[in-house]
Enzyme design. Structure first.
Site, PDB file in Angstrom:
ATOM      1  N   ALA A 130       1.379 -18.120 -16.910  1.00  0.00           N
ATOM      2  CA  ALA A 130       1.286 -18.040 -18.865  1.00  0.00           C
ATOM      3  C   ALA A 130       1.022 -18.767 -19.099  1.00  0.00           C
ATOM      4  CB  ALA A 130       3.214 -17.782 -18.578  1.00  0.00           C
TER       5      ALA A 130
ATOM      6  N   ALA B 136       5.882 -25.243 -24.448  1.00  0.00           N
ATOM      7  CA  ALA B 136       6.039 -24.688 -22.978  1.00  0.00           C
ATOM      8  C   ALA B 136       6.515 -23.476 -23.375  1.00  0.00           C
ATOM      9  CB  ALA B 136       6.428 -25.930 -22.757  1.00  0.00           C
ATOM     10  N   ASN B 137       6.593 -23.397 -22.425  1.00  0.00           N
ATOM     11  CA  ASN B 137       7.176 -21.829 -22.126  1.00  0.00           C
ATOM     12  C   ASN B 137       8.279 -21.929 -20.762  1.00  0.00           C
ATOM     13  OD1 ASN B 137       6.152 -20.688 -19.911  1.00  0.00           O
ATOM     14  ND2 ASN B 137       3.992 -20.803 -21.548  1.00  0.00           N
ATOM     15  N   ARG B 138       8.834 -20.976 -20.303  1.00  0.00           N
ATOM     16  CA  ARG B 138       9.996 -20.613 -19.715  1.00  0.00           C
ATOM     17  C   ARG B 138       9.269 -19.951 -18.246  1.00  0.00           C
ATOM     18  NH1 ARG B 138      14.645 -21.956 -22.416  1.00  0.00           N
ATOM     19  NH2 ARG B 138      14.336 -20.742 -24.560  1.00  0.00           N
ATOM     20  N   SER B 139       7.701 -19.754 -18.057  1.00  0.00           N
ATOM     21  CA  SER B 139       7.819 -19.443 -16.405  1.00  0.00           C
ATOM     22  C   SER B 139       8.244 -20.732 -15.756  1.00  0.00           C
ATOM     23  CB  SER B 139       6.411 -19.822 -16.884  1.00  0.00           C
ATOM     24  OG  SER B 139       6.043 -19.560 -15.564  1.00  0.00           O
TER      25      SER B 139
END
Ligand code: CTP
Length: 401
Positions: free
Chosen positions: A274, A208-211
């Site tokens: 994102a 995943a990502n930090r958005s």
């Protein structure tokens, strides 16, 4: 003017309740229909008969009254309103609304409602300044509840300070302003993507990502506040569903794309998510820790913004994307606008020096076919409002052409 507008006026128990009687008058003079709900405490200050006489409709107050429920359930009370005005909004009712309590008709109507809510607080200065009241208001603001006042001036018990309910004319003006804004994007359909995507590695792991989803959610809320029928397609975030917005929760980029495509045609699409650029060639079974570490093979994900911008005969009239860059901001954002076929790109500097990443504010430059417009540092909520206003202006100009 408020012709045809239906206002549900919730009157809570404070001395300012006497001004609510005048508010009923002011709203009706401007063409609104007004229906009143009174708390038990409100009835200690003014009588239901007075509110009934001025509103021309019966007054509702008892959650458990068989007659009230038979004639008009608490759900119908809010469904048949275009706006709920709480005046005076006491510290107690504000706290109940923030906490989700529903122990009388007024609080139940507020919680059972998906209609916009405008609060006109009235209380003693110290109650207003109390951190509990302030944090309740902050919670409500995040949920999209709006507020007019309080004002400064003489209060009950010979005190003076911030806490006076706004004057009835000022509240009526705020009600009108609400409907003017609400009409700006009425009849338009909007699609917004927000948050990160999660790409599965195997049945239990993902990338995943930090958005945070804060910006996308704020944009959807702002567009809905201007009256657009708004769908928010969101990856997994901690953000609450914005009020007045239909939210579809998804995980992967491919899911996000298929939900977005199913929403077409729309007037405007704002891609703030994102989206993971790559997904993993998913292992059918859980990867086991034996031997050498596995190698993940990445496959390119569909580009949602580019797909929407090139959707042949179903392309949204206005396609807006973001460009988060750490260097050569404007040039990179212009290139992204051309490459993806977006009408507008909101460029933001996410370099460590900007301090924007993960914060509650953003430093946006809007890039369109004419050039660059710099908005400066704004809260994410304000970016949402500014973009929504800009979108309304776009459709206004198109209509005039
Ligand atoms: N976007 C999208 N679908 C993707 C990737 C990006 O819809 N698969 C959208 C984002 O929502 C954003 C814009 O494209 O509006 C720009 O995303 P960004 O990640 O900055 O651009 P990339 O194309 O991924 O380019 P790069 O990461 O190389 O800067």
């Amino acid at each position: 003017m408020l012709h045809g507008r239906r206002i549900l006026l919730v009157i809570a128990g404070g001395i300012a309740a006497y001004k609510s009687l005048e508010l009923i008058r002011r709203l009706r003079e401007r063409g609104a229909t007004v229906r009143c709900v009174m708390t038990a405490a409100a009835q200690r200050f003014i009588t239901p008969l007075a509110a009934q006489t001025l509103s021309g409709d019966r007054v509702y107050s008892d959650l458990f009254s068989l007659t009230d429920e038979n004639e008009m359930g608490h759900l119908r009370l809010s469904q048949e309103a275009d706006l709920i005005v709480v005046a005076p909004a006491t510290a107690d009712l504000i706290a109940k609304l923030a906490a989700g309590l529903a122990d009388d008709l007024a609080s139940t109507v507020l919680i059972a409602s998906n209609k916009p809510i405008l609060l006109a607080p009235a209380m003693n200065t110290r109650m207003w300044a109390n951190p509990a009241t302030q944090s309740n208001l902050a919670v409500l603001e995040k949920r999209g509840v709006t507020r007019i006042g309080p004002e400064s001036g003489p209060l009950a018990e010979a005190e003076s300070g911030l806490g006076r309910m706004a004057e009835p004319t000022t509240i009526a003006d705020a009600v009108e302003a609400h409907f003017v804004a609400y009409a700006l994007l009425r009849g338009r359909k909007a699609l917004v993507t927000s948050g990160p995507t999660e790409e599965a590695i195997d049945p239990v792991r993902y990338i995943a990502n930090r958005s945070s989803g804060k910006q996308g959610h704020a944009i959807a809320a702002a567009i809905a506040r201007l009256g657009a029928d708004t769908v928010l397609v969101s990856g997994p975030t901690r953000e609450a569903d914005p009020p007045g917005v239909r939210v579809v929760h998804v995980r992967s980029a491919r899911e996000m794309l298929s939900v977005c495509e199913a929403q077409l045609p729309v007037d405007v699409a704002v891609c703030a998510a994102a989206v993971a650029d790559w997904r993993v060639d998913v292992a059918p079974q859980k990867l086991k820790k034996k031997g050498a570490p596995p190698t993940l093979t990445l496959v390119e994900n569909p580009d949602i913004l580019a797909t929407l911008a090139h959707a042949a005969n179903r392309r949204p009239r206005l396609v807006v994307g973001f460009a988060a860059e750490t260097e050569n901001l404007i040039a990179a954002a212009r290139a992204k606008r051309a490459a993806k076929g977006a009408d507008w790109i909101l460029a933001n500097d996410v370099s460590a020096a900007s301090g924007v990443f993960g914060s509650d504010s953003n430093d946006i430059h809007l890039i369109d076919e004419r050039g660059t417009e710099s908005w400066g540092r704004l809260s994410k909520r304000d970016v949402g409002d500014r973009l929504a206003a800009r979108i309304a202006q776009f459709f206004d100009r198109k209509a005039a052409e």
